[in-house]
Scaffold this active site. Structure first.
Site, PDB file in Angstrom:
ATOM      1  N   GLU A  70      -6.984   4.280   7.956  1.00 25.69           N
ATOM      2  CA  GLU A  70      -6.712   5.567   8.006  1.00 25.69           C
ATOM      3  C   GLU A  70      -7.803   6.287   7.125  1.00 25.69           C
ATOM      4  OE1 GLU A  70      -2.879   5.318   5.648  1.00 25.69           O
ATOM      5  OE2 GLU A  70      -2.001   4.758   7.684  1.00 25.69           O
ATOM      6  N   GLY A  77       2.350   1.569  10.902  1.00 29.94           N
ATOM      7  CA  GLY A  77       3.222   2.974  10.726  1.00 29.94           C
ATOM      8  C   GLY A  77       3.943   3.376  11.793  1.00 29.94           C
ATOM      9  N   SER A 108       3.382  -2.676  10.362  1.00 33.87           N
ATOM     10  CA  SER A 108       4.825  -2.802  10.308  1.00 33.87           C
ATOM     11  C   SER A 108       5.549  -4.040   9.767  1.00 33.87           C
ATOM     12  CB  SER A 108       5.405  -2.367  11.651  1.00 33.87           C
ATOM     13  OG  SER A 108       4.819  -1.006  11.953  1.00 33.87           O
ATOM     14  N   HIS A 148      -9.545   0.753   4.852  1.00 36.25           N
ATOM     15  CA  HIS A 148      -8.038   1.025   5.531  1.00 36.25           C
ATOM     16  C   HIS A 148      -8.471   1.827   6.703  1.00 36.25           C
ATOM     17  CE1 HIS A 148      -4.010   2.208   6.388  1.00 36.25           C
ATOM     18  NE2 HIS A 148      -4.014   0.960   5.694  1.00 36.25           N
ATOM     19  N   GLU A 162      -5.411  -5.465  10.652  1.00 38.72           N
ATOM     20  CA  GLU A 162      -4.429  -4.415  10.649  1.00 38.72           C
ATOM     21  C   GLU A 162      -4.477  -3.771  12.086  1.00 38.72           C
ATOM     22  OE1 GLU A 162      -2.519  -3.152   6.856  1.00 38.72           O
ATOM     23  OE2 GLU A 162      -4.343  -1.899   6.991  1.00 38.72           O
ATOM     24  N   LYS A 208      -0.145   4.235   0.008  1.00 36.44           N
ATOM     25  CA  LYS A 208      -0.562   5.181   0.477  1.00 36.44           C
ATOM     26  C   LYS A 208      -0.503   6.792  -0.430  1.00 36.44           C
ATOM     27  CE  LYS A 208       0.346   3.277   4.764  1.00 36.44           C
ATOM     28  NZ  LYS A 208       0.082   3.219   6.285  1.00 36.44           N
ATOM     29  N   ASN A 240       0.900  -1.188  -0.123  1.00 37.46           N
ATOM     30  CA  ASN A 240      -0.044   0.010   0.049  1.00 37.46           C
ATOM     31  C   ASN A 240       1.064   1.151  -0.110  1.00 37.46           C
ATOM     32  OD1 ASN A 240      -1.815   1.979   0.625  1.00 37.46           O
ATOM     33  ND2 ASN A 240      -2.221   1.473   2.743  1.00 37.46           N
TER      34      ASN A 240
HETATM   35  C1  PEP Z   1      -0.692  -0.071   5.996  1.00 32.82           C
HETATM   36  O1  PEP Z   1      -0.759   0.909   5.484  1.00 32.82           O
HETATM   37  O2  PEP Z   1      -1.658  -1.014   5.823  1.00 32.82           O
HETATM   38  C2  PEP Z   1       0.332  -0.758   6.871  1.00 32.82           C
HETATM   39  C3  PEP Z   1       0.232  -1.657   7.495  1.00 32.82           C
HETATM   40  O3  PEP Z   1       1.335   0.273   6.884  1.00 32.82           O
HETATM   41  P1  PEP Z   1       2.642  -0.152   7.755  1.00 32.82           P
HETATM   42  O4  PEP Z   1       3.447  -1.363   7.134  1.00 32.82           O
HETATM   43  O5  PEP Z   1       3.645   1.155   7.275  1.00 32.82           O
HETATM   44  O6  PEP Z   1       2.556  -0.134   9.154  1.00 32.82           O
END
Ligand code: PEP
Length: 252
Positions: free
Chosen positions: A98, A174, A214, A96, A168, A11, A9
């Site tokens: 976010e 992040g 992460s 997601h 997630e 973003k 992703n």
């Molecule tokens: C994501 O954006 O779905 C995500 C898991 O980000 P990160 O790997 O940076 O934690």
């Protein structure tokens, strides 16, 4: 056997030139990979360019969001599933955290978007996961159950076949703080049992449940050893082609 999926992703990162270059760099690094499906999700404006770069490769293109409405219409700022197909997508990330956190997406919109994706012939990657406060108060299962049941409302076992779930935990996205393999496995097994309650054990066994939060080249191996982890949704570590390729090629 569930074939893993590793999706990146991107973003709100990368211009058209940058995302096209990353796609071109990634292609040869994963050209011989067949143990998992691979996808990248650039910003809307880069979708067609990335899809063209990846034409004929084993890397699929995903959108980061999708309109809940179908086809065309007076919905300023929205992009429909049909348009995403037209831009070269075969997958769409839906719900997601976010989008839930910053753009007011609710369980209900996530369900509408998942259904819109299916109707347009896209496979939705439906994201669920608890916040830190919810985990700290011991409510992670309750939250994940509510989110997954709402997202899958009114879907059939046939639809389920084309759905991918991503667990997630918001506190791991992040932040550099990954869920332990045991924490992730426990939630994945729980989500699978919730899906089984509605759709039956056999259908639930076939659903791919990805972990996100992460994920890095250094921790993908131990995560993927867990029975109910069927791949990863990767944010930060997918922005660099070499790093993402190391995650995709976690087997060797
Ligand atoms: C994501 O954006 O779905 C995500 C898991 O980000 P990160 O790997 O940076 O934690």
């Amino acid at each position: 056997m569930r074939k893993p999926i590793i999706a990146g992703n991107w973003k709100m990162f990368k211009t058209i030139a940058e995302s096209s270059a990353t796609a071109a760099q990634l292609k040869p690094l994963v050209a011989h990979t067949n143990h998992c499906e691979i996808a990248v999700a650039p910003v809307f404006t880069s979708l067609r360019f990335v899809a063209d770069r990846l034409e004929g490769s084993n890397i699929q293109v995903a959108s980061q969001d999708i309109a809940a409405e179908r086809g065309q219409g007076a919905y300023t700022g929205e992009v429909s599933g049909e348009m995403l197909r037209d831009a070269g997508c075969s997958l769409a990330i839906v719900g997601h955290s976010e989008r839930r956190q910053y753009y007011g997406e609710t369980d209900e919109t996530v369900n509408r978007k998942a259904r819109a994706a299916l109707d347009a012939g896209l496979r939705p990657i439906i994201c669920v996961g608890e916040t830190l406060a919810e985990r700290d108060s011991g409510r992670e299962r309750e939250v994940a159950k509510r989110q997954i049941n709402a997202a899958l409302a009114e879907l059939t076992a046939v639809d389920l076949d084309r759905i991918i779930v991503a667990y997630e935990p918001v506190w791991a996205i992040g932040t550099g703080r990954t869920a332990t393999p045991q924490q992730a496995q426990s939630m994945h097994a729980f989500l699978r049992s919730v899906i089984a309650d509605t759709f039956g054990e056999a259908a639930a066994q076939d659903v791919r449940i990805l972990y996100g939060g992460s994920v890095k080249p250094e921790n993908i191996g131990e995560l993927m050893r867990e029975d109910d982890l069927d791949g990863a949704l990767v944010g930060g570590a997918s922005l660099d082609a070499a790093s993402f390729a190391r995650i995709v090629n976690y087997l060797g």
